[in-house]
Design a protein around this motif. Structure first.
Motif, PDB file in Angstrom:
ATOM      1  N   ILE A  50      19.147  34.366   3.804  1.00  0.00           N
ATOM      2  CA  ILE A  50      18.231  33.339   3.330  1.00  0.00           C
ATOM      3  C   ILE A  50      16.835  33.977   3.382  1.00  0.00           C
ATOM      4  O   ILE A  50      16.336  34.275   4.469  1.00  0.00           O
ATOM      5  CB  ILE A  50      18.279  32.071   4.222  1.00  0.00           C
ATOM      6  CG1 ILE A  50      19.711  31.585   4.434  1.00  0.00           C
ATOM      7  CG2 ILE A  50      17.366  30.989   3.667  1.00  0.00           C
ATOM      8  CD1 ILE A  50      20.405  31.034   3.234  1.00  0.00           C
ATOM      9  N   ASN A  52      12.957  33.657   2.619  1.00  0.00           N
ATOM     10  CA  ASN A  52      11.886  32.690   2.364  1.00  0.00           C
ATOM     11  C   ASN A  52      12.459  31.325   1.968  1.00  0.00           C
ATOM     12  O   ASN A  52      12.043  30.717   0.992  1.00  0.00           O
ATOM     13  CB  ASN A  52      10.913  33.212   1.301  1.00  0.00           C
ATOM     14  CG  ASN A  52      10.304  34.527   1.692  1.00  0.00           C
ATOM     15  OD1 ASN A  52      10.055  34.783   2.863  1.00  0.00           O
ATOM     16  ND2 ASN A  52      10.083  35.387   0.726  1.00  0.00           N
ATOM     17  N   ASN A  53      13.472  30.892   2.733  1.00  0.00           N
ATOM     18  CA  ASN A  53      14.127  29.586   2.560  1.00  0.00           C
ATOM     19  C   ASN A  53      14.936  29.468   1.267  1.00  0.00           C
ATOM     20  O   ASN A  53      15.217  28.363   0.817  1.00  0.00           O
ATOM     21  CB  ASN A  53      13.106  28.441   2.635  1.00  0.00           C
ATOM     22  CG  ASN A  53      12.421  28.391   3.974  1.00  0.00           C
ATOM     23  OD1 ASN A  53      13.057  28.566   5.012  1.00  0.00           O
ATOM     24  ND2 ASN A  53      11.127  28.164   3.975  1.00  0.00           N
ATOM     25  N   GLU A  54      15.326  30.599   0.688  1.00  0.00           N
ATOM     26  CA  GLU A  54      16.107  30.604  -0.540  1.00  0.00           C
ATOM     27  C   GLU A  54      17.375  31.431  -0.338  1.00  0.00           C
ATOM     28  O   GLU A  54      17.306  32.602   0.044  1.00  0.00           O
ATOM     29  CB  GLU A  54      15.263  31.208  -1.673  1.00  0.00           C
ATOM     30  CG  GLU A  54      15.964  31.321  -2.992  1.00  0.00           C
ATOM     31  CD  GLU A  54      15.057  31.978  -4.029  1.00  0.00           C
ATOM     32  OE1 GLU A  54      15.479  33.019  -4.579  1.00  0.00           O
ATOM     33  OE2 GLU A  54      13.947  31.476  -4.260  1.00  0.00           O
ATOM     34  N   ARG A  55      18.527  30.815  -0.599  1.00  0.00           N
ATOM     35  CA  ARG A  55      19.796  31.542  -0.489  1.00  0.00           C
ATOM     36  C   ARG A  55      19.759  32.735  -1.439  1.00  0.00           C
ATOM     37  O   ARG A  55      19.386  32.599  -2.605  1.00  0.00           O
ATOM     38  CB  ARG A  55      20.940  30.590  -0.845  1.00  0.00           C
ATOM     39  CG  ARG A  55      22.290  31.184  -0.657  1.00  0.00           C
ATOM     40  CD  ARG A  55      23.349  30.176  -1.090  1.00  0.00           C
ATOM     41  NE  ARG A  55      24.646  30.777  -0.971  1.00  0.00           N
ATOM     42  CZ  ARG A  55      25.613  30.322  -0.201  1.00  0.00           C
ATOM     43  NH1 ARG A  55      25.425  29.224   0.505  1.00  0.00           N
ATOM     44  NH2 ARG A  55      26.763  30.932  -0.143  1.00  0.00           N
TER      45      ARG A  55
END
Length: 78
Positions: A50, A52-55
């Motif tokens: 993950i 920066n908070n993105e899968r």
């Protein structure tokens, strides 16, 4: 470049506390960071980076200041 590396409690990364800011060479991928942290066991194929908070995919290239959360889904039961 500096990357913040985080993970959850049941995933053990030897010598690295979750939330640590670590130095890596420019152009490193999430997979390269996993390698450098010794996360190479059979469970490796299940790890989801993950960024920066993105899968993301393990092949994703990181940049200075990124935050990498190492997510290992837990399954089981009966």
């Amino acid at each position: 470049m500096k990357i913040t590396v985080e993970y959850i409690g049941f995933l053990k990364v030897e010598g690295v506390k979750s939330g640590s800011v670590l130095e890596f060479p420019d152009g490193i991928s999430a997979a390269g960071i996993l390698d450098s942290l010794g996360l190479t066991g059979p469970y490796r194929k299940y790890i989801v980076p993950i960024v920066n908070n993105e899968r993301s995919l393990q092949e994703r290239m990181l940049k200075d200041g990124d935050r990498l959360f190492i997510y290992l889904p837990v399954g089981g039961g009966g």
